[in-house]
Design a protein around this motif. Structure first.
Motif, short mmCIF file in Angstrom:
data_model
loop_
_atom_site.label_atom_id
_atom_site.label_comp_id
_atom_site.label_asym_id
_atom_site.label_seq_id
_atom_site.Cartn_x
_atom_site.Cartn_y
_atom_site.Cartn_z
N PHE A 93 14.42 74.32 -4.60
CA PHE A 93 14.86 74.31 -3.51
C PHE A 93 14.34 75.68 -3.82
CE2 PHE A 93 18.51 76.63 -0.96
CZ PHE A 93 18.50 75.42 -0.62
N LEU A 94 14.73 76.79 -4.69
CA LEU A 94 15.27 77.76 -4.62
C LEU A 94 13.77 78.94 -3.94
CD1 LEU A 94 16.97 80.16 -7.76
CD2 LEU A 94 17.24 80.65 -4.99
N GLU A 95 12.49 78.30 -4.18
CA GLU A 95 11.40 78.91 -4.58
C GLU A 95 10.61 78.87 -2.71
OE1 GLU A 95 8.64 76.43 -7.44
OE2 GLU A 95 9.51 78.61 -8.83
N GLY A 96 11.13 76.75 -2.56
CA GLY A 96 10.89 76.47 -1.11
C GLY A 96 11.45 77.16 0.41
N PHE A 97 13.22 77.50 -0.38
CA PHE A 97 13.67 78.15 0.56
C PHE A 97 13.18 78.84 1.05
CE2 PHE A 97 17.63 80.23 2.58
CZ PHE A 97 17.67 79.37 3.55
N ALA A 98 12.89 79.55 0.28
CA ALA A 98 11.82 80.74 0.53
C ALA A 98 11.22 81.55 1.41
CB ALA A 98 11.63 82.30 -0.89
N ARG A 99 10.50 80.13 1.74
CA ARG A 99 9.19 80.11 1.82
C ARG A 99 9.47 79.14 3.40
NH1 ARG A 99 6.94 79.77 -2.99
NH2 ARG A 99 6.41 78.16 -2.50
N ALA A 100 10.66 78.45 3.74
CA ALA A 100 10.79 77.59 4.57
C ALA A 100 10.55 78.25 6.12
CB ALA A 100 12.29 76.99 4.35
N PRO A 101 10.20 77.66 7.20
CA PRO A 101 9.75 78.48 8.11
C PRO A 101 11.13 78.12 8.91
CG PRO A 101 7.81 76.16 8.52
CD PRO A 101 9.27 76.65 6.53
N ASP A 102 11.90 76.83 8.75
CA ASP A 102 13.36 76.68 9.34
C ASP A 102 13.70 76.16 8.40
OD1 ASP A 102 14.54 75.46 10.64
OD2 ASP A 102 13.19 73.31 11.64
N SER A 112 17.05 75.43 8.81
CA SER A 112 18.04 74.94 9.03
C SER A 112 17.99 72.97 8.69
CB SER A 112 18.66 74.67 10.40
OG SER A 112 18.71 76.06 10.46
N SER A 113 16.43 72.95 8.69
CA SER A 113 15.47 71.65 8.43
C SER A 113 15.88 71.43 7.04
CB SER A 113 14.36 71.39 9.48
OG SER A 113 14.48 71.33 10.79
N PHE A 114 15.38 72.29 6.27
CA PHE A 114 15.11 72.31 4.73
C PHE A 114 16.47 72.45 4.34
CE2 PHE A 114 14.72 74.34 0.48
CZ PHE A 114 13.24 73.98 0.70
N LEU A 115 17.46 72.69 4.70
CA LEU A 115 19.34 72.74 4.50
C LEU A 115 19.52 70.90 4.48
CD1 LEU A 115 21.05 75.82 5.48
CD2 LEU A 115 20.19 74.64 2.83
#
Length: 172
Positions: free
Chosen positions: A65-74, A76-79
């Motif tokens: 989650f930490l690695e992906g959230f830092a790079r997520a363009p969106d 809210s969708s990632f959450l």
């Protein structure tokens, strides 16, 4: 992983040509999981298990989650994909609203040890191989009175009331 694994062939080999089998990944990078997998079970089996399947490998999931959230363009969708509710409800019925996701990088570079007799401490800078890099993740919710910081597992454990809250906000 194989710290106490020694080979005694009686003579020295150059390179990697010893002649006994090793499992795949034997000489892979140390400390890296070779496989990250949760077995897929039928839904009725999952429902009968006393162990909460959401808690399986939670540290690996949190790292991902930490690695992906830092790079997520969106974000809210990632959450939503990660199962973090925007509006959550605790087991005792308290409703929490997600305000912020906080990530923090921590690097331990020194250690203190109490002196014998308890009169102070001694300080030791850590050698490079003993320094530790950690990341801390916190979900900041508001409970109607104050902010509350929840960890990854605690936030995922909230009952998701996001859809109901959107209806409330819309005035229906």
């Amino acid at each position: 992983m194989h710290d106490d694994h020694h080979h005694s062939h009686g003579h020295h080999h150059d390179g990697d040509d010893h002649h006994h089998p090793h499992p795949p990944g034997h000489n892979g990078p140390a400390g890296k999981p070779l496989q990250w997998q949760t077995p897929h079970l039928p839904h009725d089996v999952l429902n009968e298990q006393p162990i909460d399947s959401r808690m399986v490998d939670i540290d690996l999931v949190e790292t991902a989650f930490l690695e992906g959230f830092a790079r997520a363009p969106d974000p809210s969708s990632f959450l939503r994909l990660a199962g973090i509710p925007f509006v959550g409800e605790t087991a005792d019925g308290l409703r929490l609203h997600l305000l912020r996701v906080e990530t923090e990088d921590l690097v331990d570079v020194g250690a203190v040890m109490p002196l014998v007799g308890g009169a102070g401490v001694t300080y030791h800078p850590l050698p490079a191989k003993l320094t530790s890099h950690r990341r801390r993740l916190s979900f900041v919710y508001h409970d109607g009175t104050e902010q509350r910081h929840l960890g990854f597992a605690a936030a995922r454990a909230l009952a998701d009331r996001s859809a109901a809250a959107q209806i409330d906000i819309a005035g229906h």
